[in-house]
Design a protein around this motif. Structure first.
Motif, PDB file in Angstrom:
ATOM      1  N   SER A   2       0.829  -1.210   0.000  1.00 48.52           N
ATOM      2  CA  SER A   2       0.000   0.000   0.000  1.00 48.52           C
ATOM      3  C   SER A   2       0.862   1.258   0.000  1.00 48.52           C
ATOM      4  O   SER A   2       0.508   2.263  -0.631  1.00 48.52           O
ATOM      5  CB  SER A   2      -0.944   0.005   1.210  1.00 48.52           C
ATOM      6  OG  SER A   2      -0.237   0.160   2.430  1.00 48.52           O
ATOM      7  N   ALA A   3       2.001   1.217   0.694  1.00 48.69           N
ATOM      8  CA  ALA A   3       2.900   2.377   0.700  1.00 48.69           C
ATOM      9  C   ALA A   3       3.541   2.572  -0.662  1.00 48.69           C
ATOM     10  O   ALA A   3       3.722   3.700  -1.126  1.00 48.69           O
ATOM     11  CB  ALA A   3       3.968   2.200   1.770  1.00 48.69           C
ATOM     12  N   MET A   4       3.895   1.460  -1.318  1.00 48.29           N
ATOM     13  CA  MET A   4       4.464   1.558  -2.664  1.00 48.29           C
ATOM     14  C   MET A   4       3.443   2.121  -3.642  1.00 48.29           C
ATOM     15  O   MET A   4       3.769   2.951  -4.498  1.00 48.29           O
ATOM     16  CB  MET A   4       4.924   0.176  -3.130  1.00 48.29           C
ATOM     17  CG  MET A   4       6.049  -0.427  -2.312  1.00 48.29           C
ATOM     18  SD  MET A   4       6.444  -2.119  -2.851  1.00 48.29           S
ATOM     19  CE  MET A   4       7.588  -2.624  -1.554  1.00 48.29           C
ATOM     20  N   ILE A   5       2.194   1.693  -3.506  1.00 51.41           N
ATOM     21  CA  ILE A   5       1.130   2.200  -4.374  1.00 51.41           C
ATOM     22  C   ILE A   5       0.861   3.675  -4.077  1.00 51.41           C
ATOM     23  O   ILE A   5       0.644   4.479  -4.994  1.00 51.41           O
ATOM     24  CB  ILE A   5      -0.148   1.367  -4.191  1.00 51.41           C
ATOM     25  CG1 ILE A   5       0.063  -0.057  -4.704  1.00 51.41           C
ATOM     26  CG2 ILE A   5      -1.331   2.016  -4.900  1.00 51.41           C
ATOM     27  CD1 ILE A   5       0.425  -0.139  -6.179  1.00 51.41           C
ATOM     28  N   ALA A   6       0.892   4.039  -2.795  1.00 53.52           N
ATOM     29  CA  ALA A   6       0.671   5.446  -2.433  1.00 53.52           C
ATOM     30  C   ALA A   6       1.718   6.342  -3.089  1.00 53.52           C
ATOM     31  O   ALA A   6       1.405   7.439  -3.573  1.00 53.52           O
ATOM     32  CB  ALA A   6       0.709   5.608  -0.913  1.00 53.52           C
TER      33      ALA A   6
END
Length: 372
Positions: A155-159
């Motif tokens: 999710s952090a990579m996508i953010a």
């Protein structure tokens, strides 16, 4: 509009939902906790806030369709993910009256910079056409080597990939505590974290959920990734609808992680937090002393060993003989070439490069690792 409402000013958020909220009883998908989350997404969209949903739970959602009396092999878990992914998407689809789209990713999709940008383009096209992207790791087909491993970090990579303003990680706990609240009644909720350091990681302990693959530590890793990219991050209790109401009121319902005032450059952030190192270059201990904090000054004479197999352009980790991690960077040479250099099996003139004093790593793809 009230002052409190004005505080809810995000342009684009990434919302991560864990397995414990999707399939709380390991008996298929349940709408028990999803209704409140869906309502929050709908309200965000009505307010003009774009949302990307990162949804765990495919294995937990598909588990009920398989014999649970036998030990579950990796192949069985992948089959569960294949079955559960369909059920999970159907559950989300029933909760919305607007279109949703599925994005199944692996570390390999994020590892190659061109594919990383392709993901960005796809996500932006979906958002610009009012389609809700639902992202999950492709557990049904991915190998251990290609795994991100948990959807907190994903999710952090996508953010970062979608230029989000805020990352909200929904969990089955209220946030980060000073100690495990299940075993220590005096543990206190940490409301605000200015900097994620070892002291903060020490509070994480082990996994907090019997359903998900991540624990508090992976959530902190995700927060570290996101905040270094300038993204405000929350860990909130997704079991409690009040968490989302408080967010709309401009209140902090869990633990807030303050973003960097000066975010990392996009490529350096990708090298540091998204691209996995394919191998390692071990250098002499005094290389650290010769570095100035922004550059890593070494050449082939400083290399002690080369670990792993990698190609030119792959991300590598540079560490000292003592084990201290100095940097991640794109390699200017393959591991095969560097091994020849270390063994003096190649003429030094073969690696000379008049245009670049540092012939081992690409200077524009160098991420210094602090206190590692």
């Amino acid at each position: 509009m009230s002052d409190q409402q004005q505080e809810f000013h995000w342009r684009r958020i990434v919302l991560k939902v864990g397995s414990a909220l999707i399939a709380p009883d390991n008996n298929g998908c349940s709408s028990r906790y999803l209704l409140g989350i869906a309502e929050f997404i709908i309200k965000c969209r009505m307010r003009g806030v774009q949302v990307v949903l990162v949804s765990s739970g495919s294995v937990a959602a598909g588990a009920h369709a398989f014999d649970n009396s036998k030990e579950r092999s990796i192949a069985v878990k992948k089959a569960m993910a294949a079955k559960g992914q369909m059920d999970m998407m159907a559950s989300w689809d029933r909760l919305f009256d607007f279109p949703i789209a599925q994005l199944l990713l692996t570390q390999g999709d994020l590892q190659i910079h061109e594919r990383y940008h392709s993901i960005r383009e796809t996500a932006f096209e979906l958002l610009n056409n009012d389609v809700l992207p639902v992202v999950n790791e492709n557990d049904a087909v991915t190998s251990d080597e290609q795994k991100v491993g948990d959807n907190d970090n994903l999710s952090a990579m996508i953010a970062a990939a979608v230029d989000a303003d805020c990352l909200i990680i929904c969990s089955d706990v209220n946030g980060l505590y000073t100690d495990n609240p299940n075993t220590n009644p005096h543990a206190e909720l940490v409301k605000r974290v200015e900097k994620i350091d070892q002291r903060i990681f020490d509070m994480a302990g082990g996994p907090d959920s019997a359903v998900g693959t991540g624990g508090m530590r992976t959530k902190l890793e995700a927060a570290e990734k996101a905040t270094s990219n300038g993204i405000l991050t929350y860990i909130v209790n997704g079991l409690n609808t009040a968490s989302f109401n408080q967010l709309f009121e401009g209140k902090n319902p869990g633990t807030e992680f303050v973003p960097f005032k000066q975010p990392l450059d996009d490529r350096i952030h990708w090298i540091t937090h998204t691209s996995k190192a394919k191998g390692e270059v071990i250098v002499k201990n005094d290389v650290e002393d010769k570095s100035d904090g922004s550059q890593l000054n070494f050449d082939h004479t400083d290399i002690v060993n080369v670990v792993g197999e990698f190609a030119t352009g792959d991300t590598i980790l540079v560490r000292t003989e003592k084990g201290k991690k100095l940097a991640k960077a794109a390699s200017q040479h393959s591991s095969c070439m560097l091994n020849l250099i270390v063994r003096d099996d190649i003429d030094e003139s073969a690696i000379e490069n008049d245009d670049n004093e540092n012939t081992i790593i690409e200077e524009n793809s160098l991420a210094i690792l602090e206190n590692k």
